[in-house]
Design a protein around this motif. Structure first.
Motif, mmCIF file in Angstrom:
data_model
loop_
_atom_site.group_PDB
_atom_site.id
_atom_site.type_symbol
_atom_site.label_atom_id
_atom_site.label_comp_id
_atom_site.label_asym_id
_atom_site.label_seq_id
_atom_site.Cartn_x
_atom_site.Cartn_y
_atom_site.Cartn_z
ATOM 1 N N SER A 187 69.577 35.616 33.197
ATOM 2 C CA SER A 187 68.412 36.502 33.269
ATOM 3 C C SER A 187 68.527 37.511 32.137
ATOM 4 C CB SER A 187 68.412 37.223 34.629
ATOM 5 O OG SER A 187 67.789 38.484 34.535
ATOM 6 N N THR A 188 67.450 37.674 31.383
ATOM 7 C CA THR A 188 67.509 38.657 30.287
ATOM 8 C C THR A 188 67.672 40.077 30.849
ATOM 9 O OG1 THR A 188 65.098 38.811 30.174
ATOM 10 C CG2 THR A 188 66.160 37.233 28.680
ATOM 11 N N GLN A 215 65.586 30.789 31.422
ATOM 12 C CA GLN A 215 66.447 31.567 32.321
ATOM 13 C C GLN A 215 66.794 30.698 33.536
ATOM 14 O OE1 GLN A 215 65.183 36.132 32.123
ATOM 15 N NE2 GLN A 215 63.530 34.867 32.854
ATOM 16 N N ARG A 221 64.540 36.803 37.195
ATOM 17 C CA ARG A 221 64.343 37.668 38.356
ATOM 18 C C ARG A 221 62.939 38.244 38.419
ATOM 19 N NH1 ARG A 221 70.158 40.609 37.992
ATOM 20 N NH2 ARG A 221 69.066 42.410 37.164
ATOM 21 N N GLY A 222 62.379 38.275 39.633
ATOM 22 C CA GLY A 222 61.179 39.044 39.897
ATOM 23 C C GLY A 222 61.591 40.299 40.639
ATOM 24 N N THR A 281 62.022 35.269 42.424
ATOM 25 C CA THR A 281 62.415 34.473 41.253
ATOM 26 C C THR A 281 61.262 34.374 40.272
ATOM 27 O OG1 THR A 281 63.824 33.166 42.702
ATOM 28 C CG2 THR A 281 63.307 32.198 40.570
ATOM 29 N N LEU A 322 59.927 35.372 27.386
ATOM 30 C CA LEU A 322 60.848 35.901 28.395
ATOM 31 C C LEU A 322 61.771 36.880 27.687
ATOM 32 C CD1 LEU A 322 61.882 32.410 29.852
ATOM 33 C CD2 LEU A 322 60.195 33.969 30.850
ATOM 34 N N PHE A 323 61.619 38.161 27.992
ATOM 35 C CA PHE A 323 62.462 39.118 27.270
ATOM 36 C C PHE A 323 62.617 40.417 28.037
ATOM 37 C CE2 PHE A 323 59.035 41.885 25.815
ATOM 38 C CZ PHE A 323 57.931 41.037 25.761
ATOM 39 N N ASP A 326 51.592 43.435 37.434
ATOM 40 C CA ASP A 326 51.233 42.057 37.083
ATOM 41 C C ASP A 326 50.228 42.067 35.943
ATOM 42 O OD1 ASP A 326 52.774 41.075 39.114
ATOM 43 O OD2 ASP A 326 51.103 40.393 40.366
ATOM 44 N N LEU A 370 59.415 43.429 35.336
ATOM 45 C CA LEU A 370 60.462 43.907 36.240
ATOM 46 C C LEU A 370 61.210 45.026 35.541
ATOM 47 C CD1 LEU A 370 62.390 43.711 38.702
ATOM 48 C CD2 LEU A 370 63.702 42.034 37.393
ATOM 49 N N GLY A 427 61.724 44.200 31.792
ATOM 50 C CA GLY A 427 61.767 42.750 31.589
ATOM 51 C C GLY A 427 60.373 42.169 31.754
ATOM 52 N N GLY A 460 57.879 38.660 31.589
ATOM 53 C CA GLY A 460 57.667 37.216 31.513
ATOM 54 C C GLY A 460 56.184 36.972 31.332
ATOM 55 N N LEU A 504 52.048 27.232 29.185
ATOM 56 C CA LEU A 504 52.602 26.699 30.423
ATOM 57 C C LEU A 504 51.473 26.106 31.257
ATOM 58 C CD1 LEU A 504 55.022 28.755 32.637
ATOM 59 C CD2 LEU A 504 52.884 28.044 33.612
ATOM 60 N N ALA A 551 48.718 31.151 39.584
ATOM 61 C CA ALA A 551 49.200 31.468 38.234
ATOM 62 C C ALA A 551 48.310 30.808 37.193
ATOM 63 C CB ALA A 551 50.633 30.968 38.074
ATOM 64 N N GLU A 559 57.155 34.622 51.408
ATOM 65 C CA GLU A 559 57.746 33.639 50.500
ATOM 66 C C GLU A 559 59.242 33.645 50.701
ATOM 67 O OE1 GLU A 559 58.002 32.632 45.745
ATOM 68 O OE2 GLU A 559 56.966 34.405 46.430
HETATM 69 C C1 BT5 Z 1 57.408 39.990 38.619
HETATM 70 O O1 BT5 Z 1 57.969 40.071 39.840
HETATM 71 O O2 BT5 Z 1 56.282 39.632 38.380
HETATM 72 C C2 BT5 Z 1 58.375 40.355 37.502
HETATM 73 C C3 BT5 Z 1 58.751 39.164 36.688
HETATM 74 C C4 BT5 Z 1 59.611 39.540 35.515
HETATM 75 C C5 BT5 Z 1 60.139 38.339 34.819
HETATM 76 C C6 BT5 Z 1 60.850 38.693 33.539
HETATM 77 S S1 BT5 Z 1 61.247 37.301 32.584
HETATM 78 C C7 BT5 Z 1 62.257 38.223 31.549
HETATM 79 C C8 BT5 Z 1 62.959 39.262 32.426
HETATM 80 N N1 BT5 Z 1 64.233 38.770 32.902
HETATM 81 C C9 BT5 Z 1 64.217 38.550 34.221
HETATM 82 O O3 BT5 Z 1 65.173 38.089 34.880
HETATM 83 N N2 BT5 Z 1 63.021 38.929 34.724
HETATM 84 C C10 BT5 Z 1 62.151 39.467 33.700
HETATM 85 P P1 BT5 Z 1 57.145 39.952 41.190
HETATM 86 O O4 BT5 Z 1 55.969 40.877 41.155
HETATM 87 O O5 BT5 Z 1 58.170 40.104 42.244
HETATM 88 O O6 BT5 Z 1 56.599 38.499 41.147
HETATM 89 C C11 BT5 Z 1 57.463 37.400 41.354
HETATM 90 C C12 BT5 Z 1 56.614 36.331 41.982
HETATM 91 O O7 BT5 Z 1 55.708 35.814 41.011
HETATM 92 C C13 BT5 Z 1 57.444 35.139 42.435
HETATM 93 O O8 BT5 Z 1 57.931 35.320 43.709
HETATM 94 C C14 BT5 Z 1 56.411 34.014 42.355
HETATM 95 O O9 BT5 Z 1 55.606 33.975 43.509
HETATM 96 C C15 BT5 Z 1 55.527 34.434 41.200
HETATM 97 N N3 BT5 Z 1 55.911 33.756 39.957
HETATM 98 C C16 BT5 Z 1 57.119 33.297 39.572
HETATM 99 N N4 BT5 Z 1 57.057 32.761 38.365
HETATM 100 C C17 BT5 Z 1 55.768 32.857 37.951
HETATM 101 C C18 BT5 Z 1 55.065 32.499 36.775
HETATM 102 N N5 BT5 Z 1 55.660 31.924 35.733
HETATM 103 N N6 BT5 Z 1 53.730 32.772 36.735
HETATM 104 C C19 BT5 Z 1 53.090 33.368 37.743
HETATM 105 N N7 BT5 Z 1 53.700 33.745 38.887
HETATM 106 C C20 BT5 Z 1 55.026 33.498 38.987
#
Ligand code: BT5
Length: 274
Positions: A37-38, A61, A65-66, A71, A81-82, A125, A137, A153, A155, A160, A172, A272
């Protein structure tokens, strides 16, 4: 650390460096073909004293992490991803400003690069037409009332196909899906970093990105159901405050400030299994 050379459209630190004109952000870059994870790596680097603006970038990754232990999914080479390490002179309660700044820079960079009008769904978001295009995040390192660093962080779903993702709590999408053609990820990354750098310069001089962030929120005026630590809160999202809290007006007219939570407009709170 590995440097991909063969994947078409791959992002390399060299290519990034040759195109980037920033003052603070991404002066120091770590690049990974694959990493857990970055954000996790960024938090390690915070402890090791990494400078303000350090960028950690990955093509894949294994444990993205979300928030709230969720995830982040992204097939390799499809996304941006950064994580950025920021060390602004803010108090811990002002740390959301860094998230706001990055959300605004992401929306502006998307508009500049693709012409698409994305918005921000509270708290963090990046959305377009009700679908999630990206997430942020933010993690903090504080020593008492002293903020040592903020790790933001990000994404972003660029090239995609949402069908590649497992079932999600919100639908998504990606920039390519919205446009019908792929997008040069490096161009988007450069646009983001240059916007964010300009805004960060202002933030270091005391400016807050709050007003810009508020303007781009798609959540205001919407009926919301929010899963909070205290349970389910229902009402209308009427405003936000300077620290990033959402103001929810309930049917009885009570205004509640929510700092952490998940907004849904649906009939049931999100569930979830992480
Ligand atoms: C987020 O969390 O939206 C924060 C995501 C941050 C990701 C970046 S990537 C680089 C950096 N390094 C890391 O390890 N993390 C950061 P949250 O609001 O909790 O949303 C997470 C939820 O979004 C998941 O439980 C899924 O339901 C959904 N999800 C996961 N991957 C997705 C995607 N690619 N596109 C849309 N929704 C997604």
């Amino acid at each position: 650390m590995t440097h991909p050379i063969s994947h078409p459209g791959a992002i390399t630190p060299e290519a990034l460096h040759s195109r980037l004109h920033t003052r603070v952000l991404a002066q120091s870059v770590e690049f990974y073909e694959s990493i857990n994870s970055t954000n996790r790596r960024a938090m390690e680097l915070v402890d090791a004293g990494a400078p303000d603006g350090t960028l950690i970038l990955a093509e894949h990754q294994t444990h993205g992490r979300g928030r709230l232990a969720r995830t982040w999914h992204a097939p390799p080479h499809t996304s941006l991803l950064f994580s950025l390490i920021l060390r602004p002179p803010l108090a811990p309660h002002q740390a959301q400003r860094a998230t706001m700044l990055c959300a605004v820079a992401a929306v502006e960079a998307i508009a500049e690069t693709t012409g698409l009008a994305a918005g921000i769904k509270w708290p963090n978001d990046i959305v377009i037409a009700g679908k999630k295009l990206g997430g942020i995040l933010t993690e903090l390192q504080a020593h008492g009332q002293q903020l040592a660093a903020i790790v933001v962080g990000i994404g972003l779903n660029v090239n995609l196909d949402a069908a590649q993702l497992p079932p999600l709590i919100t639908p998504a999408t990606s920039l390519a899906a919205e446009l019908g053609h792929s997008v040069e990820r490096l161009q988007l990354l450069v646009a983001f970093l240059e916007r964010a750098d300009a805004l960060y310069d202002r933030m270091l001089a005391g400016w807050s990105p709050f007003a810009l962030w508020r303007q781009r929120l798609v959540t205001l005026g919407q009926p919301v159901r929010i899963a909070t630590d205290e349970g389910l809160l229902e009402g209308t999202a009427t405003d936000v405050d300077e620290n990033g809290a959402l103001l929810v007006t309930t049917a009885s007219g009570r205004v509640q400030h929510v700092l952490v939570g998940d907004v849904t407009g649906r009939a049931a709170p999100p569930t979830e299994t992480p």
